[in-house]
Design a protein around this motif. Structure first.
Motif, PDB file in Angstrom:
ATOM      1  N   ASP A   1       0.861  -1.183   0.000  1.00 42.13           N
ATOM      2  CA  ASP A   1       0.000   0.000   0.000  1.00 42.13           C
ATOM      3  C   ASP A   1       0.892   1.225   0.000  1.00 42.13           C
ATOM      4  O   ASP A   1       1.858   1.292   0.756  1.00 42.13           O
ATOM      5  CB  ASP A   1      -0.885   0.039   1.255  1.00 42.13           C
ATOM      6  CG  ASP A   1      -1.913  -1.061   1.268  1.00 42.13           C
ATOM      7  OD1 ASP A   1      -2.609  -1.236   0.264  1.00 42.13           O
ATOM      8  OD2 ASP A   1      -2.026  -1.752   2.311  1.00 42.13           O
ATOM      9  N   PHE A   2       0.580   2.200  -0.841  1.00 45.75           N
ATOM     10  CA  PHE A   2       1.348   3.442  -0.885  1.00 45.75           C
ATOM     11  C   PHE A   2       0.558   4.505  -0.131  1.00 45.75           C
ATOM     12  O   PHE A   2      -0.046   5.399  -0.721  1.00 45.75           O
ATOM     13  CB  PHE A   2       1.606   3.859  -2.330  1.00 45.75           C
ATOM     14  CG  PHE A   2       2.391   2.834  -3.108  1.00 45.75           C
ATOM     15  CD1 PHE A   2       3.690   2.525  -2.760  1.00 45.75           C
ATOM     16  CD2 PHE A   2       1.827   2.187  -4.190  1.00 45.75           C
ATOM     17  CE1 PHE A   2       4.423   1.587  -3.470  1.00 45.75           C
ATOM     18  CE2 PHE A   2       2.549   1.254  -4.910  1.00 45.75           C
ATOM     19  CZ  PHE A   2       3.844   0.947  -4.552  1.00 45.75           C
ATOM     20  N   ASP A   3       0.559   4.413   1.180  1.00 48.95           N
ATOM     21  CA  ASP A   3      -0.242   5.304   2.030  1.00 48.95           C
ATOM     22  C   ASP A   3       0.207   6.756   1.971  1.00 48.95           C
ATOM     23  O   ASP A   3      -0.577   7.653   2.245  1.00 48.95           O
ATOM     24  CB  ASP A   3      -0.213   4.813   3.472  1.00 48.95           C
ATOM     25  CG  ASP A   3      -0.918   3.475   3.633  1.00 48.95           C
ATOM     26  OD1 ASP A   3      -1.881   3.221   2.884  1.00 48.95           O
ATOM     27  OD2 ASP A   3      -0.490   2.686   4.499  1.00 48.95           O
ATOM     28  N   ALA A   4       1.471   7.005   1.631  1.00 47.69           N
ATOM     29  CA  ALA A   4       1.970   8.375   1.603  1.00 47.69           C
ATOM     30  C   ALA A   4       1.489   9.146   0.375  1.00 47.69           C
ATOM     31  O   ALA A   4       1.539  10.367   0.348  1.00 47.69           O
ATOM     32  CB  ALA A   4       3.502   8.372   1.641  1.00 47.69           C
ATOM     33  N   SER A   5       1.009   8.439  -0.626  1.00 49.30           N
ATOM     34  CA  SER A   5       0.526   9.083  -1.849  1.00 49.30           C
ATOM     35  C   SER A   5      -0.892   9.612  -1.646  1.00 49.30           C
ATOM     36  O   SER A   5      -1.691   9.028  -0.908  1.00 49.30           O
ATOM     37  CB  SER A   5       0.551   8.088  -3.002  1.00 49.30           C
ATOM     38  OG  SER A   5       0.040   8.671  -4.174  1.00 49.30           O
ATOM     39  N   ALA A   6      -1.229  10.695  -2.324  1.00 52.86           N
ATOM     40  CA  ALA A   6      -2.542  11.324  -2.150  1.00 52.86           C
ATOM     41  C   ALA A   6      -3.698  10.407  -2.534  1.00 52.86           C
ATOM     42  O   ALA A   6      -4.740  10.399  -1.888  1.00 52.86           O
ATOM     43  CB  ALA A   6      -2.608  12.604  -2.984  1.00 52.86           C
ATOM     44  N   ASN A   7      -3.516   9.605  -3.582  1.00 49.24           N
ATOM     45  CA  ASN A   7      -4.599   8.732  -4.043  1.00 49.24           C
ATOM     46  C   ASN A   7      -4.548   7.329  -3.454  1.00 49.24           C
ATOM     47  O   ASN A   7      -5.363   6.486  -3.791  1.00 49.24           O
ATOM     48  CB  ASN A   7      -4.603   8.652  -5.570  1.00 49.24           C
ATOM     49  CG  ASN A   7      -5.084   9.933  -6.190  1.00 49.24           C
ATOM     50  OD1 ASN A   7      -5.954  10.604  -5.647  1.00 49.24           O
ATOM     51  ND2 ASN A   7      -4.517  10.310  -7.313  1.00 49.24           N
ATOM     52  N   LYS A   8      -3.577   7.069  -2.607  1.00 48.66           N
ATOM     53  CA  LYS A   8      -3.411   5.786  -1.923  1.00 48.66           C
ATOM     54  C   LYS A   8      -3.478   4.584  -2.881  1.00 48.66           C
ATOM     55  O   LYS A   8      -4.279   3.670  -2.713  1.00 48.66           O
ATOM     56  CB  LYS A   8      -4.460   5.642  -0.824  1.00 48.66           C
ATOM     57  CG  LYS A   8      -4.462   6.805   0.142  1.00 48.66           C
ATOM     58  CD  LYS A   8      -4.514   6.337   1.553  1.00 48.66           C
ATOM     59  CE  LYS A   8      -4.591   7.439   2.560  1.00 48.66           C
ATOM     60  NZ  LYS A   8      -3.718   8.537   2.454  1.00 48.66           N
ATOM     61  N   PRO A   9      -2.618   4.570  -3.923  1.00 46.32           N
ATOM     62  CA  PRO A   9      -2.605   3.419  -4.830  1.00 46.32           C
ATOM     63  C   PRO A   9      -2.064   2.176  -4.131  1.00 46.32           C
ATOM     64  O   PRO A   9      -1.502   2.261  -3.033  1.00 46.32           O
ATOM     65  CB  PRO A   9      -1.682   3.870  -5.959  1.00 46.32           C
ATOM     66  CG  PRO A   9      -0.806   4.894  -5.340  1.00 46.32           C
ATOM     67  CD  PRO A   9      -1.617   5.566  -4.279  1.00 46.32           C
TER      68      PRO A   9
END
Length: 78
Positions: free
Chosen positions: A21-29
């Motif tokens: 999970d890319f939680d730091a990204s705005a869209n949470k890809p």
């Protein structure tokens, strides 16, 4: 392969599991591990969900167009 090649087609991917999970990204890809049906191979794919905060139809279209332009210019795309 370029999107303008006559043999180009989008792959059919059967998702197996969420690898990250890319939680730091705005869209949470999410990073998804899946099997590409045409090749019967496993690969990783970044998935951006339409229900994400800043992902709307125009943003999705911008990303898709950027992908196809990069392919035409032989730029590596994730």
């Amino acid at each position: 392969m370029k999107s303008t090649d006559s043999s180009f087609s989008l792959p059919i991917v059967h998702a197996q599991y969420v690898a990250d999970d890319f939680d730091a990204s705005a869209n949470k890809p999410q990073l998804i591990r899946g099997i590409v049906q045409q090749k019967n191979t496993k690969d990783d794919f970044v998935v951006k969900y339409m229900a994400a905060g800043r992902m709307h139809p125009e943003a999705a279209m911008n990303e898709l167009l950027a992908l196809f332009i990069a392919m035409e210019w032989d730029m590596p795309v994730p």
